[in-house]
Design a protein around this motif. Sequence first.
Motif, PDB file in Angstrom:
ATOM      1  N   LYS A   1      40.703  38.578  41.174  1.00 57.72           N
ATOM      2  CA  LYS A   1      41.816  37.741  41.637  1.00 57.72           C
ATOM      3  C   LYS A   1      41.746  37.503  43.149  1.00 57.72           C
ATOM      4  O   LYS A   1      41.943  36.386  43.618  1.00 57.72           O
ATOM      5  CB  LYS A   1      43.143  38.389  41.250  1.00 57.72           C
ATOM      6  CG  LYS A   1      44.335  37.542  41.586  1.00 57.72           C
ATOM      7  CD  LYS A   1      45.615  38.147  41.053  1.00 57.72           C
ATOM      8  CE  LYS A   1      46.768  37.221  41.381  1.00 57.72           C
ATOM      9  NZ  LYS A   1      47.993  37.566  40.695  1.00 57.72           N
ATOM     10  N   ASP A   2      41.457  38.568  43.912  1.00 56.49           N
ATOM     11  CA  ASP A   2      41.392  38.439  45.370  1.00 56.49           C
ATOM     12  C   ASP A   2      40.251  37.509  45.798  1.00 56.49           C
ATOM     13  O   ASP A   2      40.429  36.646  46.650  1.00 56.49           O
ATOM     14  CB  ASP A   2      41.201  39.806  46.026  1.00 56.49           C
ATOM     15  CG  ASP A   2      42.406  40.705  45.843  1.00 56.49           C
ATOM     16  OD1 ASP A   2      43.524  40.196  45.564  1.00 56.49           O
ATOM     17  OD2 ASP A   2      42.243  41.943  45.970  1.00 56.49           O
ATOM     18  N   VAL A   3      39.078  37.704  45.204  1.00 54.10           N
ATOM     19  CA  VAL A   3      37.923  36.873  45.565  1.00 54.10           C
ATOM     20  C   VAL A   3      38.187  35.426  45.170  1.00 54.10           C
ATOM     21  O   VAL A   3      37.912  34.500  45.941  1.00 54.10           O
ATOM     22  CB  VAL A   3      36.630  37.396  44.887  1.00 54.10           C
ATOM     23  CG1 VAL A   3      35.457  36.456  45.142  1.00 54.10           C
ATOM     24  CG2 VAL A   3      36.307  38.805  45.391  1.00 54.10           C
TER      25      VAL A   3
ATOM     26  N   ILE B   1      38.963  29.284  43.938  1.00 54.44           N
ATOM     27  CA  ILE B   1      38.518  29.009  42.576  1.00 54.44           C
ATOM     28  C   ILE B   1      39.451  29.720  41.611  1.00 54.44           C
ATOM     29  O   ILE B   1      40.250  30.569  42.020  1.00 54.44           O
ATOM     30  CB  ILE B   1      37.056  29.477  42.333  1.00 54.44           C
ATOM     31  CG1 ILE B   1      36.903  30.978  42.622  1.00 54.44           C
ATOM     32  CG2 ILE B   1      36.090  28.674  43.188  1.00 54.44           C
ATOM     33  CD1 ILE B   1      35.527  31.540  42.333  1.00 54.44           C
ATOM     34  N   THR B   2      39.344  29.385  40.345  1.00 52.91           N
ATOM     35  CA  THR B   2      40.231  30.026  39.370  1.00 52.91           C
ATOM     36  C   THR B   2      39.711  31.412  39.019  1.00 52.91           C
ATOM     37  O   THR B   2      38.504  31.663  39.049  1.00 52.91           O
ATOM     38  CB  THR B   2      40.343  29.190  38.075  1.00 52.91           C
ATOM     39  OG1 THR B   2      39.076  29.159  37.428  1.00 52.91           O
ATOM     40  CG2 THR B   2      40.826  27.775  38.374  1.00 52.91           C
TER      41      THR B   2
ATOM     42  N   GLN C   1      30.419  39.709  45.463  1.00 52.60           N
ATOM     43  CA  GLN C   1      31.610  40.287  46.078  1.00 52.60           C
ATOM     44  C   GLN C   1      32.382  41.153  45.089  1.00 52.60           C
ATOM     45  O   GLN C   1      32.939  42.188  45.461  1.00 52.60           O
ATOM     46  CB  GLN C   1      32.520  39.188  46.635  1.00 52.60           C
ATOM     47  CG  GLN C   1      31.951  38.517  47.867  1.00 52.60           C
ATOM     48  CD  GLN C   1      32.909  37.505  48.464  1.00 52.60           C
ATOM     49  OE1 GLN C   1      34.123  37.645  48.333  1.00 52.60           O
ATOM     50  NE2 GLN C   1      32.365  36.487  49.113  1.00 52.60           N
ATOM     51  N   VAL C   2      32.372  40.751  43.839  1.00 46.62           N
ATOM     52  CA  VAL C   2      33.088  41.517  42.815  1.00 46.62           C
ATOM     53  C   VAL C   2      32.263  42.724  42.374  1.00 46.62           C
ATOM     54  O   VAL C   2      32.747  43.853  42.363  1.00 46.62           O
ATOM     55  CB  VAL C   2      33.420  40.626  41.589  1.00 46.62           C
ATOM     56  CG1 VAL C   2      34.001  41.454  40.456  1.00 46.62           C
ATOM     57  CG2 VAL C   2      34.379  39.505  41.988  1.00 46.62           C
ATOM     58  N   ILE C   3      30.994  42.479  42.024  1.00 38.92           N
ATOM     59  CA  ILE C   3      30.168  43.551  41.443  1.00 38.92           C
ATOM     60  C   ILE C   3      29.719  44.555  42.505  1.00 38.92           C
ATOM     61  O   ILE C   3      29.879  45.757  42.337  1.00 38.92           O
ATOM     62  CB  ILE C   3      28.951  42.954  40.706  1.00 38.92           C
ATOM     63  CG1 ILE C   3      29.419  42.168  39.478  1.00 38.92           C
ATOM     64  CG2 ILE C   3      27.974  44.050  40.308  1.00 38.92           C
ATOM     65  CD1 ILE C   3      28.325  41.444  38.737  1.00 38.92           C
ATOM     66  N   ASN C   4      29.138  44.060  43.590  1.00 36.11           N
ATOM     67  CA  ASN C   4      28.563  44.965  44.597  1.00 36.11           C
ATOM     68  C   ASN C   4      29.600  45.553  45.543  1.00 36.11           C
ATOM     69  O   ASN C   4      29.475  46.701  45.952  1.00 36.11           O
ATOM     70  CB  ASN C   4      27.491  44.243  45.412  1.00 36.11           C
ATOM     71  CG  ASN C   4      26.306  43.815  44.564  1.00 36.11           C
ATOM     72  OD1 ASN C   4      26.129  44.261  43.440  1.00 36.11           O
ATOM     73  ND2 ASN C   4      25.496  42.938  45.098  1.00 36.11           N
ATOM     74  N   ASN C   5      30.587  44.752  45.914  1.00 36.28           N
ATOM     75  CA  ASN C   5      31.559  45.214  46.900  1.00 36.28           C
ATOM     76  C   ASN C   5      32.832  45.764  46.275  1.00 36.28           C
ATOM     77  O   ASN C   5      33.670  46.326  46.972  1.00 36.28           O
ATOM     78  CB  ASN C   5      31.909  44.084  47.867  1.00 36.28           C
ATOM     79  CG  ASN C   5      30.693  43.605  48.646  1.00 36.28           C
ATOM     80  OD1 ASN C   5      29.719  44.334  48.796  1.00 36.28           O
ATOM     81  ND2 ASN C   5      30.732  42.372  49.116  1.00 36.28           N
ATOM     82  N   GLY C   6      32.999  45.576  44.966  1.00 41.61           N
ATOM     83  CA  GLY C   6      34.157  46.133  44.283  1.00 41.61           C
ATOM     84  C   GLY C   6      35.464  45.419  44.528  1.00 41.61           C
ATOM     85  O   GLY C   6      36.531  45.973  44.262  1.00 41.61           O
TER      86      GLY C   6
END
Length: 96
Positions: free
Chosen positions: A29-31, A37-38, A20-25
């Motif tokens: 913090k949002d994810v 999770i922290t 979600q962070v790498i591929n979807n940008g």
Amino acid sequence: MEGVMRNKYPQEFKDEAVRQVINNGYAIKDVANRLGITDKSLYNWVSKAKKTPKQNEESDEIKRLKAELKRDTQERDILKEAAAFFASESRKDTRS
């Protein structure tokens, strides 16, 4: 760290969060907030995921270079032996 409860997340969960962070940008913090999770955990997972391919490339390059060095060293040794052989043969020819 006695008394601190550490969550153990399944690898599939970690992988999806990282995607979600790498591929979807999406922002870490949002994810992290969405998944409960922290930020720090997700940041660590993302950092680890980003390092792995580069390390694999470097490891492959090191293996390739070691093989090339071994081959070149063997070729050099063969050439040294051949040079010594021909030098000794040349000396024999000049003595006759």
